[in-house]
Scaffold this active site. Sequence first.
Site, PDB file in Angstrom:
ATOM      1  N   CYS A  92       2.424   4.423   9.624  1.00 28.56           N
ATOM      2  CA  CYS A  92       1.450   3.781   8.742  1.00 28.56           C
ATOM      3  C   CYS A  92       1.387   4.457   7.384  1.00 28.56           C
ATOM      4  O   CYS A  92       0.772   3.947   6.451  1.00 28.56           O
ATOM      5  CB  CYS A  92       0.074   3.778   9.386  1.00 28.56           C
ATOM      6  SG  CYS A  92       0.155   3.185  11.075  1.00 28.56           S
ATOM      7  N   HIS A 383      -3.946  -4.741   8.735  1.00 26.40           N
ATOM      8  CA  HIS A 383      -3.143  -3.537   8.539  1.00 26.40           C
ATOM      9  C   HIS A 383      -1.698  -3.760   8.971  1.00 26.40           C
ATOM     10  O   HIS A 383      -1.299  -3.383  10.061  1.00 26.40           O
ATOM     11  CB  HIS A 383      -3.800  -2.399   9.339  1.00 26.40           C
ATOM     12  CG  HIS A 383      -2.993  -1.137   9.424  1.00 26.40           C
ATOM     13  ND1 HIS A 383      -2.297  -0.623   8.345  1.00 26.40           N
ATOM     14  CD2 HIS A 383      -2.774  -0.280  10.464  1.00 26.40           C
ATOM     15  CE1 HIS A 383      -1.671   0.488   8.731  1.00 26.40           C
ATOM     16  NE2 HIS A 383      -1.946   0.703  10.005  1.00 26.40           N
ATOM     17  N   CYS A 414      -3.946   7.750   7.846  1.00 24.20           N
ATOM     18  CA  CYS A 414      -3.471   8.332   9.105  1.00 24.20           C
ATOM     19  C   CYS A 414      -2.293   7.519   9.614  1.00 24.20           C
ATOM     20  O   CYS A 414      -2.173   6.341   9.314  1.00 24.20           O
ATOM     21  CB  CYS A 414      -4.591   8.345  10.139  1.00 24.20           C
ATOM     22  SG  CYS A 414      -5.282   6.707  10.451  1.00 24.20           S
TER      23      CYS A 414
END
Lengths: 427, 451
Positions: A92, A383, A414
Amino acid sequence: MAPQTRKAAIVGGNRIPFARSNGAYARASNQDMLTATLDGLVARFGLQGQQVGEVVAGAVLKHARDFNLTRESVLGSRLSAATPAYDVQQACGTGLEAAVLVANKIALGQLESGIAGGVDTTSDAPMALNEDMRRALLAVNSAKTLQQRLKALSGIRPGQLVPEVPRNAEPRTGLAMGDHAAITAAEWEIGREEQDELTVRSHQALAAAYDRGFFDDLVTPFLGLTRDQNLRPDSSLEKLARLKPVFGQGADATMTAGNSTPLTDGASAVLLASDEWAAEHDLPVLAHLVDAQTAAVDYVHGGEGLLMAPAYAVPVLLARNELTLQDFDFYEVHEAFASTVLATMKAWEDPAFCKDKLGLDAPLGSIDRAKLNVHGSSLAAGHPFAATGGRIIATLAKALHEAGPGKRGLISICAAGGQGVVAILES
Amino acid sequence: MSDWYRDFANSGFGTTITKQLGLPRPAQLRRYEPGQPLLPGPAVVGSAGEGRLRDEVTGLLRDAGVTVVSPVAADGSTDGERLAAVLLDATGLTGPADLAAAHDFLAPALKRLRPSGRVLVLADPPTGTSSPAQAAARQALEGLVRSLAKELRSGSTANLVHVPLGAEGSLASPLRFFLSGRSAYVDGQVLAVTAAELPSAADAEQPLAGKVAVVTGAARGIGAAIARVLARDGAHVVAVDVPAAGEQLAQVANEVGGTAVALDITGDDAGPRLAAQLVARHGGVDVVVHNAGITRDKLLVNMDAARWNSVMAVNLQAQLDLTQALLATDGALKPDARVVCVSSQSGIAGNRGQTNYAASKAGVIGMVRSWAPEFAERGATINAVAPGFIVTEMTAKMPLGTREVGSRLNSLQQGGLPVDVAETIAWLAQPGSAGVNGQVVRVCGQSLLGA
């Protein structure tokens, strides 16, 4: 050789609205989405046929055939075909890491301009052959005679037709990311209501930003989608309270589909440059990328939460830049889960954590919630793993620019594998 | 969006059928393409009375590479091939008796006119004389030209340009426009030129080279065609449309090598936002095309406030506000800017179910005429273009019967194309069109509506 470094400018960004998995972009590939995103950026800044220094992007879920995903996307875009490109992947953190790579080359004088981006699809996801089937087919492929080939083929069994579907789980623990986050949420005693409150705020802030035209020059519609598909402007505590927990165990489970980000498809890109390049092209400078830091934690044996690495990266970044956690006008803390944001902030406030884990004399302290994710974040927008960094950089850079010169913003993202990427932007 | 009937009427079998049944026979219009000569054949220049423009016009034609032949004899004999254009200098008219000379010149010449031929009459404006007889003769030309435009077939057009004393220098740009394929769907119109300071001759192939042009509503239809034509003529196009149309807008901007700006032009700060960007990114704007428009049709008695207000906001108020913002922002609007506002045939003729739309489009004409003197003072111009039946995605959704009838109710017996509107706008945007100001140019094939 450049005698000294310079700060890379963020000129602007572009993304396509993020779509829910198997939603509006169900049939779009990573390359389709990244190409469309680059083309939107080209149209916004009049870069048709131009060569930018480098395009750096990546995807977390990537087909083997997409080994040169970014370069292929560049070739399909309106950028000059003489634009080099390479892929990166840091889960990510991909999008932010790509921007850091471009910014560092600009800082060193190796590039005058560059585009950083990321894309992910959970709909058009790669599906691997069953491992037994793969071995059998490799044997067929290496067979030299018909006899050998037939023998190899005879080894194939119906059960081997079942493909391996990618899972949103950590390979070393077998736990879903949400299960990991739930452990951390329980450890830090993050309540259901505060998670839902953060979620509602995210939806409301994102909707308000769309309504006032904030995203007019940050988003280009794609395949009929004009706003993020996950956005619920009418989200409320009452509605969120009705959702059943999906992660965590028993009565203490607090994490629902509402206060966790859904699987999402989308892409984003950010145009970075030297100040000189931007001026030569009559393009704006929204902000500069000042510095960045990564960290990783041992979530397998070390007793730290999977998504807690940014809590470690930020103090290093602050110390190097002689800043305190309170020296920022905007905070962009990626909302992988509402509980992740809350746990991270709680950790920074916690004297024991800051002393024992971070080795600090005093806690980093709290941050002003009014400055946190003011244009919404991943809980509302969704996301698409590698695309989140680009979304956040462009959003923060524009917010800093609107706020005027000398404003500062902190990005904290994160990532899977117990990693974190954080950065400072300044207008 | 092909015109199936036109294609049929031009086929071998279709020609026979349509001729025998006396059906309309729409022609393939001559449209402009870069590199094309101004005219595909020779031109003839005649005069009615002792005019002052004949030599000037002949010179302009020769400069443009056109062969000018002597007038056709009364018996129709000529010294060469068929004519691509017939020009009449009628600035010498003193009274109605002089009009006979116009007839004597035009009649044999028109028999020799090629398909997609051009008839252009040049005259003094009727208001420029104190003699009733002279004013009558000048006004008579309007009846002559408009009727002639209806008589011409095979895609030929007839138009009238008023050239007052002292404005002769402004004639070159409209002359080229009306003779060229750019004016394919402009027919039966009267245009007035005024004296203006003209820039040195620009590159005929790239008249907008180095110019920055902003086009609203550029994501599709007529707006996209305008962007393409302005870019073809050399302009850097700043393509504006609502954020929801951003995907198509980006495609248009990328196609024409321009810049996409997603902006709701009815927003409170839309004008200042656009002006600021034009200054910062492009050093100001040379050409502004107010094209964005919407329809929300309903009979007036059934129309709610939302329909009325949204049409007014987009079609009229935004044109006013954006122009005002550009005027008010230092460096936004170049001194010699060209502003072109898209009006509509409905704004001239009215249309059932379109009180809101027609009001907004008529308002545009009022705005243009009011601003024209102020624009002239700074060396700029502001004009309106009023499209008639233009074949777009929108008309493709009309019922077949309505569409067919609507598209045939004009002298060219066919709907126009978005490019026809775009060519007219691009012409008005040229530096050389400085003498065309405060005009309303209809691109309607001489529609029967509101004529």
